[in-house]
Write an enzyme that holds these catalytic residues in place. Structure first.
Site, short mmCIF file in Angstrom:
data_model
loop_
_atom_site.label_atom_id
_atom_site.label_comp_id
_atom_site.label_asym_id
_atom_site.label_seq_id
_atom_site.Cartn_x
_atom_site.Cartn_y
_atom_site.Cartn_z
N ASN A 282 0.98 -1.34 0.21
CA ASN A 282 0.32 0.21 0.11
C ASN A 282 0.85 1.22 -0.17
OD1 ASN A 282 -2.54 -1.01 -0.27
ND2 ASN A 282 -2.75 -1.00 2.00
N ASP A 291 -6.34 -2.38 -3.01
CA ASP A 291 -7.67 -3.20 -3.14
C ASP A 291 -7.84 -4.16 -4.43
OD1 ASP A 291 -9.56 -0.33 -2.12
OD2 ASP A 291 -8.43 -1.65 -0.97
N GLU A 316 -5.76 -7.73 5.23
CA GLU A 316 -5.18 -8.86 4.22
C GLU A 316 -5.15 -10.45 4.53
OE1 GLU A 316 -3.80 -6.49 6.02
OE2 GLU A 316 -1.37 -7.19 6.62
N ARG A 338 -0.75 -21.17 -2.10
CA ARG A 338 0.21 -20.21 -2.01
C ARG A 338 1.12 -20.13 -3.46
NH1 ARG A 338 5.32 -19.84 -2.77
NH2 ARG A 338 5.14 -22.06 -3.42
#
Length: 416
Positions: A282, A291, A316, A338
């Site tokens: 971010n 987002d 998150e 993952r």
């Protein structure tokens, strides 16, 4: 799920828990429990090496005792080999089978016994060279603090015991002149003081390092707490379209209750997924890009595992429930998720760990079929696994099995 002797996993850690250390270098209770879980395997492995090494050198001093204390050497040999040796071997066997609190207390009592034997032979001997065995006592202190690494409160008790016992033994020897007695008492005091201070500094460094790492994890977990609270008023997360935390908790409780009521659901696995270094993402690209990143991760999770139910807890973090999955299959599913996120190749230039794309860390916990386990406990175990993964370096998966020293984990191919 939690084996005997292992600490129960704590609930979620908040900022107040990691604020400071206590006067005896203790953590807040929830952090102390997490610390015991994460360091248990390493601590047990360390003790299984340190105890035999200490025994070897401890018994090797019988050679010098034969020269300096010939009148009590038979007593010394019996105490070393018939008392201390079997007790130490039992302690070495027990360290992996008892709780952390009991383990550390047992080590303290054992070290007091180890110290008392050479002190007793010194006191009982009338040999003219008996005082030359005093350094053996100080080496026992150094071993307890630096090699065995007694926890600081126990080391404080050990040094207090050692000083009091040594002074008591010295004043009971009539062959020592007042000047020699004073010098030996001063040496004992300074030896205990150095051992005490060395243990304090070493423990302080270890625990401060643990708190620094844990603070960053807690800070990351709490970035969007207010936003999560608002989103919890509905059943759907508006950003990703996944069920929100409130809806997911209810679904997980229902699945676990169905298993307890006789439904043939098999084991139930819970994956706790966290986007690595999302705050830095971010900071680097802005919240709009953040987002988009979360939506892409959510889209990657949904279709990959048949029968899986994914949700967004807020921020998150994404939980995924897998009905019918045991430990091995759940760990394999976690690795598939993952790898799927990593394969998105979403650029993340804000990372400093050498990975240039968005990745996730995944903690896995499993409720066995018919186990009386609630959603809170299962979530706490998955969280404990996730905390351990983050401390190991992120972008990997681990399954909770009661303690991480003997748990199973899987690393990404690039990191293996």
């Amino acid at each position: 799920m939690t084996e005997p002797g292992a600490a129960a996993p704590p609930d979620r850690i908040d900022g107040a828990d990691v604020a400071h250390l206590g006067p005896l270098l203790g953590f807040a209770p929830t952090v102390e429990r997490l610390f015991d879980i994460e360091t248990r395997g390493e601590r047990v492995e360390h003790l299984r090496v340190a105890i035999p090494v200490g025994l070897f050198f401890y018994n090797a001093y019988l050679v010098t005792d034969a020269v300096l204390l010939p009148d009590v050497i038979v007593v010394g040999i019996c105490l070393h080999l018939l008392v201390i040796l079997p007790i130490a071997l039992v302690v070495c066997w027990l360290v992996s089978r008892i709780s952390a609190v009991l383990r550390e207390r047992l080590l303290l009592v054992a070290m007091m016994g180890v110290f008392a034997v050479p002190l007793f032979t010194f006191w009982a001997s009338s040999a003219p060279n008996a005082t030359y065995t005093m350094p053996e006592l100080y080496l026992v202190l150094v071993y307890g603090g630096m090699t065995l690494q007694l926890r600081f409160p126990h080391m404080a008790a050990f040094t207090a015991f050692a000083l009091a016992a040594t002074w008591a033994a010295l004043v009971q020897r009539p062959d020592l002149s007042p000047a020699v007695l004073g010098a030996l008492m001063f040496q004992a005091a300074t030896g205990c003081a150095f051992a005490f201070y060395g243990s304090y500094r070493a423990e302080l460094s270890r625990r401060r390092a643990y708190l620094r790492a844990l603070r960053e994890i807690v800070r990351s977990d709490g970035l969007e707490a207010d936003r999560t609270l608002l989103l919890g008023l509905s059943s759907t997360d508006p950003l990703t379209g996944l069920p929100n935390r409130r809806a997911f908790d209810a679904a997980l409780e229902a699945a676990l209750d169905a298993g307890l009521q006789g439904a043939d659901t098999g084991p139930i696995a819970l994956l706790m997924i966290d986007v690595d270094h999302f705050k830095r993402f971010n900071d680097t690209y802005g919240h709009v890009a953040g987002d988009c990143c979360l939506r892409a991760v959510a889209t990657s999770l949904v279709p990959r595992i048949p029968g899986a139910t994914a949700a967004r807890y807020g921020g998150e973090e994404f939980p995924v429930v897998l009905p019918g999955f045991g430990r091995a299959s759940a760990l394999a599913a976690a690795e598939a998720l993952r790898a799927g996120v990593e394969a998105l190749a979403l650029e993340h230039a804000g990372r400093s760990d050498g990975i240039a794309v968005v990745s996730v860390s995944i903690g896995v916990a499993v409720a066995e079929a018919g186990a009386a386990m609630g959603a809170t406990t299962l979530t706490a175990e998955a969280d404990a696994a996730l905390y351990s993964v983050k401390r190991q370096g992120r972008n990997r998966c681990a399954v909770y099995e009661g303690r991480f020293g003997e748990g199973r984990s899987r690393l990404p191919a690039a990191a293996a």
